[in-house]
Design a protein around this motif. Structure first.
Motif, PDB file in Angstrom:
ATOM      1  N   THR A   4      -3.068  10.898   1.922  1.00 44.19           N
ATOM      2  CA  THR A   4      -3.175  10.302   0.594  1.00 44.19           C
ATOM      3  C   THR A   4      -1.803  10.363  -0.073  1.00 44.19           C
ATOM      4  O   THR A   4      -1.057  11.328   0.111  1.00 44.19           O
ATOM      5  N   ILE A  42       4.056   1.069  -4.529  1.00 45.73           N
ATOM      6  CA  ILE A  42       2.697   0.997  -3.988  1.00 45.73           C
ATOM      7  C   ILE A  42       2.670   0.138  -2.721  1.00 45.73           C
ATOM      8  O   ILE A  42       2.020   0.481  -1.726  1.00 45.73           O
ATOM      9  N   GLY A  43       3.402  -0.963  -2.720  1.00 43.63           N
ATOM     10  CA  GLY A  43       3.451  -1.818  -1.541  1.00 43.63           C
ATOM     11  C   GLY A  43       4.019  -1.099  -0.325  1.00 43.63           C
ATOM     12  O   GLY A  43       3.516  -1.261   0.796  1.00 43.63           O
ATOM     13  N   GLN A  46       1.375   1.340   0.965  1.00 44.12           N
ATOM     14  CA  GLN A  46       0.320   0.612   1.675  1.00 44.12           C
ATOM     15  C   GLN A  46       0.797   0.183   3.055  1.00 44.12           C
ATOM     16  O   GLN A  46       0.076   0.310   4.053  1.00 44.12           O
ATOM     17  N   ALA A  47       2.039  -0.302   3.122  1.00 45.15           N
ATOM     18  CA  ALA A  47       2.586  -0.744   4.411  1.00 45.15           C
ATOM     19  C   ALA A  47       2.793   0.421   5.367  1.00 45.15           C
ATOM     20  O   ALA A  47       2.752   0.241   6.587  1.00 45.15           O
ATOM     21  N   CYS A  50      -0.840   4.530   4.194  1.00 40.73           N
ATOM     22  CA  CYS A  50      -1.540   5.514   3.361  1.00 40.73           C
ATOM     23  C   CYS A  50      -2.885   4.917   2.933  1.00 40.73           C
ATOM     24  O   CYS A  50      -2.912   3.888   2.245  1.00 40.73           O
ATOM     25  N   PRO A  51      -3.998   5.536   3.298  1.00 45.25           N
ATOM     26  CA  PRO A  51      -5.307   4.930   3.040  1.00 45.25           C
ATOM     27  C   PRO A  51      -5.761   5.034   1.587  1.00 45.25           C
ATOM     28  O   PRO A  51      -6.646   4.295   1.162  1.00 45.25           O
ATOM     29  N   ARG A  52      -5.182   5.959   0.850  1.00 47.34           N
ATOM     30  CA  ARG A  52      -5.571   6.167  -0.552  1.00 47.34           C
ATOM     31  C   ARG A  52      -4.312   6.436  -1.357  1.00 47.34           C
ATOM     32  O   ARG A  52      -3.497   7.289  -0.988  1.00 47.34           O
ATOM     33  N   ILE A  53      -4.150   5.708  -2.448  1.00 43.36           N
ATOM     34  CA  ILE A  53      -2.962   5.866  -3.284  1.00 43.36           C
ATOM     35  C   ILE A  53      -3.406   6.176  -4.706  1.00 43.36           C
ATOM     36  O   ILE A  53      -4.176   5.425  -5.316  1.00 43.36           O
ATOM     37  N   GLY A  70      -4.629  -2.061  -6.323  1.00 41.54           N
ATOM     38  CA  GLY A  70      -5.514  -1.334  -5.419  1.00 41.54           C
ATOM     39  C   GLY A  70      -5.353   0.161  -5.427  1.00 41.54           C
ATOM     40  O   GLY A  70      -5.921   0.851  -4.565  1.00 41.54           O
ATOM     41  N   ALA A  71      -4.588   0.698  -6.384  1.00 39.78           N
ATOM     42  CA  ALA A  71      -4.415   2.148  -6.475  1.00 39.78           C
ATOM     43  C   ALA A  71      -5.467   2.743  -7.404  1.00 39.78           C
ATOM     44  O   ALA A  71      -6.095   2.044  -8.207  1.00 39.78           O
ATOM     45  N   PRO A 107       8.553   1.801   4.001  1.00 40.28           N
ATOM     46  CA  PRO A 107       7.516   2.432   4.826  1.00 40.28           C
ATOM     47  C   PRO A 107       8.094   3.364   5.887  1.00 40.28           C
ATOM     48  O   PRO A 107       7.504   4.405   6.195  1.00 40.28           O
TER      49      PRO A 107
END
Length: 248
Positions: A4, A42-43, A46-47, A50-53, A70-71, A107
């Motif tokens: 996370t 955040i992007g 995600q790239a 990390c499944p949960r931000i 989506g966070a 990433p």
């Protein structure tokens, strides 16, 4: 390891003059490369997979943007370390921590920290050595921790791997006030280590080992391969550097 991520996006009491001078309500909303810094961070997370931000911020435009991306928004606590402790209560470990002003975050750096953290470590910290930073961004002005094995600058990337990491975050609350004066931090470890530091004989790895032993957790250094990992946006000169780099 499924990790996370936490993005610290709290605001300073009384507002941020840097952001206000640019006509935005919060530093996380400053645009670089055509997108708010928070969106870039955040992007990248995600790239990196990390499944949960989580985004630690107050209600308002930053929270709205985080939700749109989506966070999951969580309430901040006093000080960065307090907000990390609050996130540990929400998500537990492993928890990767970064900041909303890490506009260049890639990433690959996230994976480098996660994969480079030694087995058995409770906390892994990414730092960049001065030569790497100056090679990547000549003329960059950063704050350095000067040790026998190099001059190091923080990358705003931390990995909390297990329950014992909470002890390190608690210690962080006591270190925050002295982050620009590393000799005062070393002094807490005893006069012998302080003498070694002042005489240029203390390595960063040894200092982290001794600090971890004192607070009851194992702290590891993960050197950044790319010196740009130490570049965040704290002032107009940083913003100009980042805009120029992204413009390439």
């Amino acid at each position: 390891m499924s990790v996370t991520a936490l993005v610290l996006a709290g605001s300073r009491p009384g507002g941020d003059p840097f952001a206000e001078g640019l006509g935005v309500a919060h530093k996380a909303l400053i645009e670089v490369g055509g997108a708010p810094m928070l969106a870039r961070v955040i992007g990248a997370l995600q790239a990196a997979g990390c499944p949960r931000i989580l985004v630690s911020c107050a209600p308002g435009p930053v929270a709205q943007l985080a939700g749109q991306l989506g966070a999951e928004v969580i309430a901040p606590a006093p000080g960065p370390s307090g907000s990390v402790l609050a996130a540990l209560d929400v998500a537990g470990t492993p928890l990767l921590v970064t900041t909303a002003d890490h506009a260049l975050l890639r990433p690959a750096w996230v994976r480098e920290l996660i994969e480079g953290a030694p087995q058995g470590s409770d906390v892994a910290i990414m730092l960049a050595e001065r030569h790497a930073i100056e090679a990547a961004l000549p003329g960059s002005r950063r704050t350095y921790l000067r040790f026998a094995d190099g001059h190091w600058s923080g990358c705003n990337l931390f990995l909390l791997r297990g329950p014992s990491a909470r002890a390190a975050v608690t210690e962080w609350t006591r270190v925050e006030a002295d982050r620009k004066r590393p000799w005062r931090i070393v002094a807490r470890l005893g006069p012998g280590l302080l003498l070694r530091y002042l005489s240029g004989r203390l390595t960063l790895a040894d200092a982290l080992r001794r600090l971890g032993g004192r607070i009851g957790c194992r702290i590891a250094l993960v050197p950044a391969a790319d010196g740009l990992a130490a570049v965040d946006v704290d002032k107009p000169a940083d913003l100009a550097d980042v805009q120029r780099l992204l413009g390439r």
